[in-house]
Design a protein around this motif. Structure first.
Motif, short mmCIF file in Angstrom:
data_model
loop_
_atom_site.label_atom_id
_atom_site.label_comp_id
_atom_site.label_asym_id
_atom_site.label_seq_id
_atom_site.Cartn_x
_atom_site.Cartn_y
_atom_site.Cartn_z
N GLY A 6 -29.95 46.73 -40.90
CA GLY A 6 -29.72 47.49 -42.50
C GLY A 6 -30.88 47.87 -43.15
N GLY A 7 -32.18 47.55 -42.43
CA GLY A 7 -33.45 47.79 -43.36
C GLY A 7 -34.06 46.77 -43.91
N GLY A 8 -33.33 45.56 -44.47
CA GLY A 8 -34.07 44.22 -44.69
C GLY A 8 -35.04 43.67 -44.00
N PRO A 9 -35.68 42.58 -44.55
CA PRO A 9 -36.62 41.95 -43.57
C PRO A 9 -35.98 40.79 -42.62
CG PRO A 9 -36.62 41.07 -45.66
CD PRO A 9 -35.52 42.20 -45.74
N MET A 10 -36.27 40.83 -41.46
CA MET A 10 -35.84 39.64 -40.51
C MET A 10 -36.71 38.28 -40.73
SD MET A 10 -35.78 39.71 -36.74
CE MET A 10 -34.51 41.10 -36.43
N LYS A 11 -35.91 37.25 -41.48
CA LYS A 11 -36.56 36.04 -41.53
C LYS A 11 -35.84 34.74 -40.70
CE LYS A 11 -37.40 37.31 -46.51
NZ LYS A 11 -37.18 37.17 -47.80
N TYR A 12 -36.55 33.84 -40.57
CA TYR A 12 -36.36 32.73 -39.88
C TYR A 12 -36.48 31.40 -40.78
CZ TYR A 12 -35.65 35.66 -36.00
OH TYR A 12 -34.88 36.80 -34.97
N VAL A 13 -35.72 30.48 -40.33
CA VAL A 13 -35.93 29.24 -41.09
C VAL A 13 -35.60 28.34 -40.18
CG1 VAL A 13 -33.81 28.91 -41.99
CG2 VAL A 13 -35.73 27.58 -43.01
N ASP A 14 -36.53 26.95 -39.98
CA ASP A 14 -36.41 26.21 -38.82
C ASP A 14 -35.23 24.90 -39.39
OD1 ASP A 14 -38.07 27.30 -37.18
OD2 ASP A 14 -39.84 26.11 -37.91
N VAL A 15 -34.03 24.75 -38.66
CA VAL A 15 -33.14 24.03 -39.09
C VAL A 15 -32.93 22.91 -37.89
CG1 VAL A 15 -30.77 23.60 -39.51
CG2 VAL A 15 -32.03 25.56 -40.63
N GLN A 16 -33.30 21.57 -38.07
CA GLN A 16 -33.30 20.84 -37.13
C GLN A 16 -33.94 21.23 -35.95
OE1 GLN A 16 -28.92 19.86 -36.42
NE2 GLN A 16 -28.70 19.68 -38.30
N ARG A 19 -34.16 27.83 -34.73
CA ARG A 19 -34.63 28.76 -35.47
C ARG A 19 -33.37 29.76 -35.98
NH1 ARG A 19 -38.34 32.49 -33.79
NH2 ARG A 19 -39.01 33.01 -35.91
N ILE A 20 -33.03 29.64 -37.27
CA ILE A 20 -31.96 30.38 -37.69
C ILE A 20 -32.67 31.70 -38.65
CG2 ILE A 20 -29.90 30.30 -39.48
CD1 ILE A 20 -29.83 28.36 -36.86
N ARG A 21 -31.83 32.80 -38.18
CA ARG A 21 -32.26 34.00 -38.82
C ARG A 21 -31.30 34.41 -40.14
NH1 ARG A 21 -31.51 40.25 -37.54
NH2 ARG A 21 -29.36 39.72 -37.04
N TYR A 22 -31.87 34.49 -41.44
CA TYR A 22 -30.99 34.93 -42.33
C TYR A 22 -31.78 36.34 -43.10
CZ TYR A 22 -35.01 33.04 -44.99
OH TYR A 22 -36.43 32.91 -45.86
N HIS A 23 -31.06 36.89 -43.84
CA HIS A 23 -31.47 38.02 -44.91
C HIS A 23 -31.18 37.65 -46.27
CE1 HIS A 23 -32.13 41.77 -46.62
NE2 HIS A 23 -31.09 42.05 -46.32
N GLU A 24 -31.96 37.57 -47.13
CA GLU A 24 -31.84 37.37 -48.36
C GLU A 24 -32.49 38.54 -49.39
OE1 GLU A 24 -33.38 34.18 -51.68
OE2 GLU A 24 -34.27 33.87 -49.60
N SER A 25 -31.68 38.52 -50.32
CA SER A 25 -31.97 39.70 -51.41
C SER A 25 -31.51 39.17 -52.82
CB SER A 25 -31.36 41.22 -51.02
OG SER A 25 -29.87 41.06 -51.08
N GLY A 26 -31.98 39.73 -53.72
CA GLY A 26 -31.65 39.56 -55.48
C GLY A 26 -32.50 38.45 -55.83
#
Length: 285
Positions: A6-16, A19-26
């Motif tokens: 969808g054009g947004g940034p591909m971000k990851y965060v380490d959980v246990q 690596r979990i991918r998420y998209h955040e806006s706002g």
């Protein structure tokens, strides 16, 4: 960072250990909305809602552990481990406030489990063509329970089978774009895709359909919390039939509800503006 579909940034965060991918806006300080996808899918299923919601909300869509481009958790994948993974992801992102949960299909069932596990952390619940309200499910998912068949089917998602799978979730054929087909193939080639898909499918049901036991245990526990709830369905859902909406209304008599005519398994994609208009009063309340 690579872009999402969808054009947004591909971000990851380490959980246990994952690596979990998420998209955040706002605005990070705005009220949080968390968006969860269905089985075998990814956060791209919520791309259309980000720009419609993030004008006044912090919007976070997450690839469930083991799905999308997220790594799996070490334990076998169940509703509980998925719910734990989402809560842990939000913790890692520093989001500890009560959230507005929206879940489609398996994401709906995961949202209900999250509410049961951490009721104080949930503001509202929006269930979109959610699993958990009946045994009927598309034959393609039931076939996964046949010994030796499921893994072979999941390994054969290609340029021929992927368009058929995409067509099954949409009422409108125009929704089956080359980008969505390419994403379906990409997801199927992730290392944990087949194993996690089968673990979830077998934990929640079998060849006869979605199992009654976990539904009978989960739904009364969700209803006891009576959070502001919205039930949404697409009339032409071929994955989880719209007849399940009646069972959902019976389980949650306090909930508001809406049936989108001429719409398939993902109203948030097929009817994005109408969907956004529908959820707005719940978020405001």
């Amino acid at each position: 960072m690579k872009p999402t579909a969808g054009g947004g940034p591909m971000k990851y965060v380490d959980v246990q250990t994952a690596r979990i991918r998420y998209h955040e806006s706002g605005d990070p300080q705005a009220p949080p909305v968390v968006l969860l996808h269905g089985i075998g899918r990814s956060l791209e299923d919520w791309d259309a809602q980000h720009p419609l919601l993030d004008t006044d909300h912090r919007v976070i869509s997450i690839d469930l552990p083991g799905f999308g481009l997220s790594q799996r958790m070490p334990a076998p994948t169940t509703l509980s481990t998925l719910a734990d993974g989402v809560w842990a992801t939000l913790d890692a992102l520093g989001e500890t406030r009560p959230v507005h949960l929206m879940g489609n299909s398996l994401g709906g069932a995961t949202s209900m489990q999250m509410l049961v596990d951490e009721p104080a952390r949930v503001s509202t619940l929006t269930l979109v063509n959610s699993a958990g309200f009946g045994k009927e499910v598309t034959f393609a998912l039931r076939a996964l329970a046949i010994p030796g068949v499921g893994r072979q089917l999941l390994r054969r998602i290609d340029k021929v089978s992927a368009p058929r799978l995409e067509r099954s979730v949409f009422a409108e054929r125009a929704m089956v774009t080359p980008e969505r087909v390419a994403m379906a193939i990409k997801l199927s080639r992730q290392p944990d895709f087949a194993a996690v898909y089968l673990e979830v499918a077998q934990a929640l049901g079998g060849f006869r359909g979605i199992a009654p036991r976990w539904r009978a245990e989960l739904l009364p526990r969700v209803a006891r919390h009576a959070k502001p709830t919205l039930l949404v369905w697409g009339e032409r859902d071929r994955i989880l039939p719209s007849a399940h909406l009646a069972a959902a209304r019976s389980a949650f008599p306090h909930a508001s509800w809406h049936l989108f005519p001429g719409t398939g398994h993902m109203p948030q994609i097929e009817r994005p503006e109408e969907f956004n208009k529908l959820v707005r009063p719940l978020l405001a309340a």
